[in-house]
Design a protein around this motif. Structure first.
Motif, PDB file in Angstrom:
ATOM      1  N   PHE A  51       1.053  -1.421  -0.462  1.00  0.00           N
ATOM      2  CA  PHE A  51       0.147   0.415   0.066  1.00  0.00           C
ATOM      3  C   PHE A  51       0.876   1.433  -0.078  1.00  0.00           C
ATOM      4  N   GLN A  52       0.402   2.170  -0.095  1.00  0.00           N
ATOM      5  CA  GLN A  52       1.128   3.564   0.003  1.00  0.00           C
ATOM      6  C   GLN A  52       0.511   5.023   1.236  1.00  0.00           C
ATOM      7  N   PRO A  53       1.257   4.963   1.843  1.00  0.00           N
ATOM      8  CA  PRO A  53       1.363   5.609   2.721  1.00  0.00           C
ATOM      9  C   PRO A  53       0.206   6.977   1.714  1.00  0.00           C
ATOM     10  N   GLY A  54      -0.863   7.581   2.693  1.00  0.00           N
ATOM     11  CA  GLY A  54      -1.506   8.791   1.664  1.00  0.00           C
ATOM     12  C   GLY A  54      -2.657   8.301   0.867  1.00  0.00           C
ATOM     13  N   LYS A  55      -2.921   7.152   1.254  1.00  0.00           N
ATOM     14  CA  LYS A  55      -3.978   6.314  -0.407  1.00  0.00           C
ATOM     15  C   LYS A  55      -4.902   5.286   1.002  1.00  0.00           C
ATOM     16  N   PRO A  56      -6.136   5.013   0.556  1.00  0.00           N
ATOM     17  CA  PRO A  56      -6.444   4.175   1.130  1.00  0.00           C
ATOM     18  C   PRO A  56      -5.974   2.236   0.848  1.00  0.00           C
ATOM     19  N   ILE A  57      -6.108   2.437   2.152  1.00  0.00           N
ATOM     20  CA  ILE A  57      -6.176   0.411   1.973  1.00  0.00           C
ATOM     21  C   ILE A  57      -6.796  -0.538   1.609  1.00  0.00           C
ATOM     22  N   GLU A  58      -6.063  -1.174   1.226  1.00  0.00           N
ATOM     23  CA  GLU A  58      -7.859  -2.546   0.272  1.00  0.00           C
ATOM     24  C   GLU A  58      -7.447  -3.501   0.349  1.00  0.00           C
ATOM     25  N   GLY A  59      -8.691  -4.368   0.756  1.00  0.00           N
ATOM     26  CA  GLY A  59      -8.288  -5.685   0.370  1.00  0.00           C
ATOM     27  C   GLY A  59      -9.794  -6.349   0.269  1.00  0.00           C
ATOM     28  N   PHE A  60      -9.633  -7.930   0.116  1.00  0.00           N
ATOM     29  CA  PHE A  60     -10.959  -8.313  -0.213  1.00  0.00           C
ATOM     30  C   PHE A  60     -12.356  -7.877   0.159  1.00  0.00           C
ATOM     31  N   GLY A  61     -13.695  -7.723  -0.631  1.00  0.00           N
ATOM     32  CA  GLY A  61     -14.742  -7.248  -0.281  1.00  0.00           C
ATOM     33  C   GLY A  61     -16.191  -7.524  -0.549  1.00  0.00           C
ATOM     34  N   VAL A  62     -17.351  -7.667   0.045  1.00  0.00           N
ATOM     35  CA  VAL A  62     -18.172  -7.423  -0.610  1.00  0.00           C
ATOM     36  C   VAL A  62     -19.543  -6.199  -1.197  1.00  0.00           C
ATOM     37  N   SER A  63     -19.784  -5.710  -2.279  1.00  0.00           N
ATOM     38  CA  SER A  63     -20.432  -4.301  -2.542  1.00  0.00           C
ATOM     39  C   SER A  63     -21.248  -4.349  -3.439  1.00  0.00           C
ATOM     40  N   LYS A  64     -21.654  -3.309  -3.701  1.00  0.00           N
ATOM     41  CA  LYS A  64     -22.885  -3.598  -4.589  1.00  0.00           C
ATOM     42  C   LYS A  64     -23.041  -2.626  -5.378  1.00  0.00           C
ATOM     43  N   VAL A  65     -22.881  -2.556  -6.472  1.00  0.00           N
ATOM     44  CA  VAL A  65     -22.673  -2.078  -7.743  1.00  0.00           C
ATOM     45  C   VAL A  65     -23.860  -0.942  -8.175  1.00  0.00           C
ATOM     46  N   ILE A  66     -22.914   0.707  -8.091  1.00  0.00           N
ATOM     47  CA  ILE A  66     -23.783   1.551  -8.050  1.00  0.00           C
ATOM     48  C   ILE A  66     -24.291   2.495  -9.792  1.00  0.00           C
ATOM     49  N   ASP A  67     -23.057   1.889 -10.275  1.00  0.00           N
ATOM     50  CA  ASP A  67     -22.383   3.127 -11.498  1.00  0.00           C
ATOM     51  C   ASP A  67     -21.476   1.833 -12.165  1.00  0.00           C
ATOM     52  N   SER A  68     -21.679   1.710 -13.291  1.00  0.00           N
ATOM     53  CA  SER A  68     -21.289   0.838 -14.677  1.00  0.00           C
ATOM     54  C   SER A  68     -20.716   0.856 -16.202  1.00  0.00           C
ATOM     55  N   THR A  69     -19.500   1.417 -16.394  1.00  0.00           N
ATOM     56  CA  THR A  69     -19.390   1.146 -17.826  1.00  0.00           C
ATOM     57  C   THR A  69     -18.488  -0.018 -18.022  1.00  0.00           C
ATOM     58  N   ASN A  70     -18.894  -1.032 -17.046  1.00  0.00           N
ATOM     59  CA  ASN A  70     -18.220  -2.234 -17.558  1.00  0.00           C
ATOM     60  C   ASN A  70     -19.278  -3.105 -18.198  1.00  0.00           C
ATOM     61  N   GLN A  71     -19.137  -3.857 -19.126  1.00  0.00           N
ATOM     62  CA  GLN A  71     -19.767  -5.442 -20.070  1.00  0.00           C
ATOM     63  C   GLN A  71     -20.520  -6.103 -19.088  1.00  0.00           C
ATOM     64  N   LYS A  72     -19.601  -6.701 -18.297  1.00  0.00           N
ATOM     65  CA  LYS A  72     -19.288  -7.580 -17.682  1.00  0.00           C
ATOM     66  C   LYS A  72     -20.837  -7.820 -16.335  1.00  0.00           C
ATOM     67  N   PHE A  73     -20.265  -6.323 -15.676  1.00  0.00           N
ATOM     68  CA  PHE A  73     -21.094  -5.951 -14.045  1.00  0.00           C
ATOM     69  C   PHE A  73     -22.419  -4.724 -14.547  1.00  0.00           C
ATOM     70  N   GLY A  74     -23.474  -5.166 -14.180  1.00  0.00           N
ATOM     71  CA  GLY A  74     -24.201  -4.135 -13.792  1.00  0.00           C
ATOM     72  C   GLY A  74     -24.654  -3.248 -13.133  1.00  0.00           C
ATOM     73  N   VAL A  75     -25.875  -2.451 -12.704  1.00  0.00           N
ATOM     74  CA  VAL A  75     -25.870  -1.561 -11.808  1.00  0.00           C
ATOM     75  C   VAL A  75     -27.305  -2.128 -11.505  1.00  0.00           C
ATOM     76  N   GLY A  76     -26.741  -2.512  -9.596  1.00  0.00           N
ATOM     77  CA  GLY A  76     -27.295  -3.350  -8.968  1.00  0.00           C
ATOM     78  C   GLY A  76     -26.845  -4.751  -8.488  1.00  0.00           C
ATOM     79  N   ASP A  77     -25.520  -5.177  -9.144  1.00  0.00           N
ATOM     80  CA  ASP A  77     -24.779  -6.303  -9.024  1.00  0.00           C
ATOM     81  C   ASP A  77     -24.143  -6.012  -7.967  1.00  0.00           C
ATOM     82  N   TYR A  78     -23.653  -7.380  -6.778  1.00  0.00           N
ATOM     83  CA  TYR A  78     -23.116  -8.106  -5.494  1.00  0.00           C
ATOM     84  C   TYR A  78     -22.335  -8.185  -6.737  1.00  0.00           C
TER      85      TYR A  78
END
Length: 350
Positions: A78-105
């Motif tokens: 990770f880089q200081p001053g930046k958010p850390i990251e990890g595995f998560g479960v999330s809900k798609v709010i907006d998308s320009t990706n053909q694999k994932f649409g709004v409302g997908d988990y």
């Protein structure tokens, strides 16, 4: 499948940043909470990305390695001053990706923040089955569960009747390894660090025996007591003194799966192992592994473990912390054994 999120409302976005590279024991003060703002619509020209609302975040010991200034690992720091990251479960709010649409988990790597823009989507996975708790997709059906599955079946090469020892046995990985070993017809003993965890191992997770390593002045003698004829399989989650003691107690041609070394994760200068010569005299196989090398097995893992869970043949224990602001304390608690089961941070409801 791409979609839009309406008028692009700007909202507060709470984030956990890495404040400084960690030296020595991990501390909450090495991270800091910050509030920024984010639009709930992807910026113009952003292609192939998704904007997500993070619901659950996973606390995993490997993240400690990413908090050091060390660039030779399998994953960058990770880089200081930046958010850390990890595995998560999330809900798609907006998308320009053909694999994932709004409302997908979706589940995969995301930021430790309330909302994230994810541009590297190749290893994200859509949550298809909603009849299993969403948070289980960072535990039982996520990286820890897959680690247990790969480690036990691919690395340990188990046989019915094997004597199996698992350290950190009530943790995110260990609790599933023990149950899989029992289903395979093995004799299973686990170690953990509190009376509550020992009770859990024996009466909830079905271990044959369990002991509190903190109450054992001699780990070699403790393992000899539970395995008078030796250990066939050691699933190592802790390293350090426990690995040293297990090496002495292995049977000839025993197998050791080195999954993690949480006893050494919180220190910058790990201690060495003194009994490695047992690899020669006992003709042992000791192998480290990372679950991402076995992703071709993920579909069969998902099917097998989902079915076992739905049939009531396995259970999974979570330790849930509420609120992103409590994430740093939950993460640091991993290294002193505060968690009972898989440590998860509940960031938000849907």
């Amino acid at each position: 499948m791409a979609g839009e999120a309406g008028d692009g409302v700007v909202v507060q976005n709470k984030q956990v940043l890495l404040k400084n590279f960690m030296v020595g024991s991990a501390k909450e003060s090495d991270m800091e909470l910050r509030e920024s703002t984010i639009s709930l619509k992807l910026p113009p020209g952003t292609e192939g990305a998704i904007l997500v609302k993070n619901l659950f975040l996973s606390c995993d010991p490997y993240m400690r390695g990413r908090m050091r200034e060390y660039y030779e690992s399998y994953i960058p720091p990770f880089q200081p001053g930046k958010p850390i990251e990890g595995f998560g479960v999330s809900k798609v709010i907006d998308s320009t990706n053909q694999k994932f649409g709004v409302g997908d988990y979706i589940t995969g790597l995301t930021g430790w923040e309330e909302y994230s823009i994810i541009t590297r989507t190749d290893q994200l996975r859509k949550v298809e089955s909603l009849d299993i708790p969403l948070s289980y997709h960072v535990g039982l059906l996520g990286m820890p569960g897959f680690t247990a599955y790969v480690g036990f079946y691919e690395i340990c090469s188990p046989k019915k009747g094997d004597c199996v020892f698992i350290s950190a046995a009530s943790g995110a990985v260990g609790q599933l390894v023990g149950q899989l070993a029992k289903l395979h017809g093995c004799f299973v003993v686990g170690s953990a660090g509190s009376a509550d965890k020992i009770e859990l191992l024996k009466h909830k997770l079905g271990y044959d025996e369990a002991f509190n390593y903190k109450e054992e002045p001699d780990l070699v003698a403790a393992l000899k007591r539970y395995f008078p004829n030796g250990i066939d399989i050691y699933f190592d989650n802790v390293g350090g003194e426990m690995l040293d003691a297990a090496l002495v107690n292995m049977k000839v041609h025993g197998r050791i799966a080195v999954c993690g070394m949480v006893s050494q994760s919180a220190v910058s200068y790990p201690k060495g192992i003194t009994n490695l010569y047992m690899l020669v005299t006992k003709r042992l196989t000791m192998k480290g592994f990372i679950q991402s090398d076995y992703l071709h097995l993920f579909p069969q893992f998902m099917e097998a473990i989902s079915n076992l869970y739905k049939q009531g043949k396995i259970v999974y224990i979570e330790d849930m912390n509420e609120g992103l602001e409590n994430g740093p304390a939950a993460f640091i608690g991993l290294f002193s054994g505060k968690n009972i089961g898989k440590q998860v941070v509940h960031v938000a409801d849907e």
